[in-house]
Design a protein around this motif. Sequence first.
Motif, PDB file in Angstrom:
ATOM      1  N   PHE A 189      61.020  50.434  64.541  1.00  0.00           N
ATOM      2  CA  PHE A 189      61.362  49.318  63.650  1.00  0.00           C
ATOM      3  C   PHE A 189      62.519  49.696  62.733  1.00  0.00           C
ATOM      4  O   PHE A 189      63.464  48.920  62.545  1.00  0.00           O
ATOM      5  CB  PHE A 189      60.127  48.943  62.825  1.00  0.00           C
ATOM      6  N   ILE A 190      62.464  50.895  62.164  1.00  0.00           N
ATOM      7  CA  ILE A 190      63.532  51.364  61.276  1.00  0.00           C
ATOM      8  C   ILE A 190      64.857  51.421  62.027  1.00  0.00           C
ATOM      9  O   ILE A 190      65.895  50.974  61.518  1.00  0.00           O
ATOM     10  CB  ILE A 190      63.184  52.749  60.689  1.00  0.00           C
ATOM     11  N   ALA A 191      64.825  51.950  63.238  1.00  0.00           N
ATOM     12  CA  ALA A 191      66.052  52.066  64.029  1.00  0.00           C
ATOM     13  C   ALA A 191      66.636  50.692  64.345  1.00  0.00           C
ATOM     14  O   ALA A 191      67.858  50.486  64.244  1.00  0.00           O
ATOM     15  CB  ALA A 191      65.770  52.831  65.321  1.00  0.00           C
ATOM     16  N   VAL A 192      65.787  49.748  64.732  1.00  0.00           N
ATOM     17  CA  VAL A 192      66.265  48.397  65.057  1.00  0.00           C
ATOM     18  C   VAL A 192      66.832  47.721  63.812  1.00  0.00           C
ATOM     19  O   VAL A 192      67.905  47.106  63.856  1.00  0.00           O
ATOM     20  CB  VAL A 192      65.130  47.545  65.660  1.00  0.00           C
ATOM     21  N   MET A 193      66.132  47.853  62.694  1.00  0.00           N
ATOM     22  CA  MET A 193      66.591  47.224  61.456  1.00  0.00           C
ATOM     23  C   MET A 193      67.918  47.817  60.984  1.00  0.00           C
ATOM     24  O   MET A 193      68.782  47.107  60.479  1.00  0.00           O
ATOM     25  CB  MET A 193      65.543  47.375  60.362  1.00  0.00           C
ATOM     26  N   GLU A 194      68.078  49.118  61.149  1.00  0.00           N
ATOM     27  CA  GLU A 194      69.329  49.762  60.734  1.00  0.00           C
ATOM     28  C   GLU A 194      70.523  49.179  61.482  1.00  0.00           C
ATOM     29  O   GLU A 194      71.618  49.067  60.928  1.00  0.00           O
ATOM     30  CB  GLU A 194      69.254  51.270  60.979  1.00  0.00           C
ATOM     31  N   ASN A 195      70.323  48.819  62.730  1.00  0.00           N
ATOM     32  CA  ASN A 195      71.400  48.236  63.525  1.00  0.00           C
ATOM     33  C   ASN A 195      71.632  46.768  63.202  1.00  0.00           C
ATOM     34  O   ASN A 195      72.692  46.215  63.514  1.00  0.00           O
ATOM     35  CB  ASN A 195      71.087  48.367  65.019  1.00  0.00           C
ATOM     36  N   LYS A 196      70.638  46.141  62.572  1.00  0.00           N
ATOM     37  CA  LYS A 196      70.727  44.708  62.275  1.00  0.00           C
ATOM     38  C   LYS A 196      71.241  44.426  60.867  1.00  0.00           C
ATOM     39  O   LYS A 196      72.019  43.500  60.654  1.00  0.00           O
ATOM     40  CB  LYS A 196      69.342  44.060  62.428  1.00  0.00           C
ATOM     41  N   VAL A 197      70.765  45.214  59.915  1.00  0.00           N
ATOM     42  CA  VAL A 197      71.053  44.938  58.507  1.00  0.00           C
ATOM     43  C   VAL A 197      72.239  45.781  58.054  1.00  0.00           C
ATOM     44  O   VAL A 197      72.131  46.996  57.909  1.00  0.00           O
ATOM     45  CB  VAL A 197      69.827  45.231  57.624  1.00  0.00           C
ATOM     46  N   THR A 198      73.355  45.146  57.830  1.00  0.00           N
ATOM     47  CA  THR A 198      74.528  45.847  57.329  1.00  0.00           C
ATOM     48  C   THR A 198      74.514  45.839  55.807  1.00  0.00           C
ATOM     49  O   THR A 198      73.764  45.090  55.174  1.00  0.00           O
ATOM     50  CB  THR A 198      75.820  45.168  57.809  1.00  0.00           C
ATOM     51  N   THR A 199      75.346  46.670  55.230  1.00  0.00           N
ATOM     52  CA  THR A 199      75.433  46.738  53.770  1.00  0.00           C
ATOM     53  C   THR A 199      75.856  45.395  53.191  1.00  0.00           C
ATOM     54  O   THR A 199      75.331  44.954  52.158  1.00  0.00           O
ATOM     55  CB  THR A 199      76.439  47.823  53.344  1.00  0.00           C
ATOM     56  N   SER A 200      76.788  44.728  53.853  1.00  0.00           N
ATOM     57  CA  SER A 200      77.268  43.440  53.352  1.00  0.00           C
ATOM     58  C   SER A 200      76.170  42.384  53.405  1.00  0.00           C
ATOM     59  O   SER A 200      76.038  41.563  52.502  1.00  0.00           O
ATOM     60  CB  SER A 200      78.470  42.965  54.164  1.00  0.00           C
ATOM     61  N   GLN A 201      75.342  42.404  54.457  1.00  0.00           N
ATOM     62  CA  GLN A 201      74.233  41.453  54.548  1.00  0.00           C
ATOM     63  C   GLN A 201      73.239  41.694  53.426  1.00  0.00           C
ATOM     64  O   GLN A 201      72.733  40.754  52.811  1.00  0.00           O
ATOM     65  CB  GLN A 201      73.527  41.591  55.894  1.00  0.00           C
ATOM     66  N   ALA A 202      72.944  42.958  53.148  1.00  0.00           N
ATOM     67  CA  ALA A 202      71.988  43.288  52.091  1.00  0.00           C
ATOM     68  C   ALA A 202      72.518  42.862  50.728  1.00  0.00           C
ATOM     69  O   ALA A 202      71.773  42.372  49.882  1.00  0.00           O
ATOM     70  CB  ALA A 202      71.711  44.790  52.099  1.00  0.00           C
ATOM     71  N   ALA A 203      73.821  43.019  50.515  1.00  0.00           N
ATOM     72  CA  ALA A 203      74.413  42.705  49.217  1.00  0.00           C
ATOM     73  C   ALA A 203      74.502  41.202  48.969  1.00  0.00           C
ATOM     74  O   ALA A 203      74.441  40.758  47.823  1.00  0.00           O
ATOM     75  CB  ALA A 203      75.801  43.325  49.120  1.00  0.00           C
ATOM     76  N   THR A 204      74.632  40.414  50.034  1.00  0.00           N
ATOM     77  CA  THR A 204      74.847  38.975  49.870  1.00  0.00           C
ATOM     78  C   THR A 204      73.615  38.147  50.206  1.00  0.00           C
ATOM     79  O   THR A 204      73.695  36.928  50.260  1.00  0.00           O
ATOM     80  CB  THR A 204      76.005  38.508  50.770  1.00  0.00           C
ATOM     81  N   ARG A 205      72.479  38.813  50.403  1.00  0.00           N
ATOM     82  CA  ARG A 205      71.278  38.075  50.795  1.00  0.00           C
ATOM     83  C   ARG A 205      70.784  37.184  49.663  1.00  0.00           C
ATOM     84  O   ARG A 205      71.154  37.367  48.502  1.00  0.00           O
ATOM     85  CB  ARG A 205      70.177  39.037  51.219  1.00  0.00           C
ATOM     86  N   LEU A 206      69.896  36.262  50.027  1.00  0.00           N
ATOM     87  CA  LEU A 206      69.269  35.411  49.028  1.00  0.00           C
ATOM     88  C   LEU A 206      68.258  36.231  48.236  1.00  0.00           C
ATOM     89  O   LEU A 206      67.999  37.395  48.541  1.00  0.00           O
ATOM     90  CB  LEU A 206      68.596  34.222  49.718  1.00  0.00           C
ATOM     91  N   SER A 207      67.654  35.614  47.229  1.00  0.00           N
ATOM     92  CA  SER A 207      66.728  36.339  46.366  1.00  0.00           C
ATOM     93  C   SER A 207      65.549  36.908  47.150  1.00  0.00           C
ATOM     94  O   SER A 207      64.976  37.914  46.755  1.00  0.00           O
ATOM     95  CB  SER A 207      66.220  35.422  45.245  1.00  0.00           C
ATOM     96  N   ASP A 208      65.181  36.259  48.248  1.00  0.00           N
ATOM     97  CA  ASP A 208      64.073  36.745  49.068  1.00  0.00           C
ATOM     98  C   ASP A 208      64.617  37.667  50.148  1.00  0.00           C
ATOM     99  O   ASP A 208      65.104  37.222  51.194  1.00  0.00           O
ATOM    100  CB  ASP A 208      63.323  35.576  49.702  1.00  0.00           C
ATOM    101  N   GLY A 209      64.552  38.977  49.904  1.00  0.00           N
ATOM    102  CA  GLY A 209      65.073  39.937  50.868  1.00  0.00           C
ATOM    103  C   GLY A 209      64.322  39.937  52.181  1.00  0.00           C
ATOM    104  O   GLY A 209      64.840  40.408  53.198  1.00  0.00           O
ATOM    105  N   ARG A 210      63.119  39.413  52.184  1.00  0.00           N
ATOM    106  CA  ARG A 210      62.336  39.371  53.421  1.00  0.00           C
ATOM    107  C   ARG A 210      62.975  38.464  54.471  1.00  0.00           C
ATOM    108  O   ARG A 210      62.598  38.520  55.646  1.00  0.00           O
ATOM    109  CB  ARG A 210      60.911  38.915  53.119  1.00  0.00           C
ATOM    110  N   GLU A 211      63.932  37.654  54.051  1.00  0.00           N
ATOM    111  CA  GLU A 211      64.674  36.843  55.015  1.00  0.00           C
ATOM    112  C   GLU A 211      65.355  37.726  56.052  1.00  0.00           C
ATOM    113  O   GLU A 211      65.582  37.303  57.192  1.00  0.00           O
ATOM    114  CB  GLU A 211      65.713  35.985  54.297  1.00  0.00           C
ATOM    115  N   LEU A 212      65.667  38.969  55.669  1.00  0.00           N
ATOM    116  CA  LEU A 212      66.324  39.893  56.588  1.00  0.00           C
ATOM    117  C   LEU A 212      65.431  40.244  57.773  1.00  0.00           C
ATOM    118  O   LEU A 212      65.931  40.625  58.836  1.00  0.00           O
ATOM    119  CB  LEU A 212      66.721  41.172  55.842  1.00  0.00           C
ATOM    120  N   LEU A 213      64.130  40.113  57.597  1.00  0.00           N
ATOM    121  CA  LEU A 213      63.201  40.449  58.680  1.00  0.00           C
ATOM    122  C   LEU A 213      63.305  39.479  59.849  1.00  0.00           C
ATOM    123  O   LEU A 213      62.876  39.786  60.966  1.00  0.00           O
ATOM    124  CB  LEU A 213      61.765  40.498  58.147  1.00  0.00           C
ATOM    125  N   LYS A 214      63.886  38.308  59.597  1.00  0.00           N
ATOM    126  CA  LYS A 214      64.076  37.334  60.667  1.00  0.00           C
ATOM    127  C   LYS A 214      65.095  37.813  61.699  1.00  0.00           C
ATOM    128  O   LYS A 214      65.176  37.267  62.798  1.00  0.00           O
ATOM    129  CB  LYS A 214      64.535  35.988  60.091  1.00  0.00           C
TER     130      LYS A 214
END
Length: 237
Positions: A15-40
């Motif tokens: 899971f960590i490996a897959v997420m690392e390839n999906k979530v970039t620094t820019s996505q994390a910085a510009t996400r909405l208040s609910d970070g769990r949206e990244l799990l989608k």
Amino acid sequence: MFQNISMKQTIFRAFIAVMENKVTTSQAATRLSDGRELLKLVSVTEVTKAAHINRRTFYTYFHDVYDLFDQLEDKYTKELNQFSQGWENQDDPMEAIIQSVGQAVDYMSHNSRGIKLVSTVDTMLFTRMIQEDVKQAISFVGGLFNRGRLGNDPTRDRQWDLNYTIIFLSSGFAWVCYDWLQHPDEFPKEKLKELISSTFMGAYKLIQSDELLNSAQLQEIFQKQSAEIKCDQSAAQ
């Protein structure tokens, strides 16, 4: 039991490996208040493929990707909290706390990829964990900050000082650790241990002092230092 733990660890790593390839620094910085949206961004199929298991095995341990994340977060929280236990049984509680700081930093270093990921999705993770640990360090260990000048029954002002210290330390430590996880190779962990321990000791001494500086006293110190610098510069010329 060991097989179950081993399988969960395998799924966690995938899971960590897959997420690392999906979530970039820019996505994390510009996400909405609910970070769990990244799990989608991640599917069960991608995790099972990375872990080399079938979907049935995945669902033996987790309901979905969100449950997987929650269990991973709980794992780090529980394992980090173990370093803040047993201080009251030590001959030197403060020394025990300093040792615990070192152990916690070592743990975060060893699990940096996973903790970095979890903290990116849930930026309040460190704040919650560290705030609880700091509260224990300050009050649980025989009333460590309630000894000496603070007294067993602190005044309202002194209690405010104590609360301020808790907030200051917990917030500072949380974001320092988070930033360190983003750039672990740029700042040696031994230096991080030293700075955290030194900051904690400094706050401990400050909170027990009756000589908290006001703005006029600070200005006087700054002026004195400025004058000394000018004298040194003149002497050098």
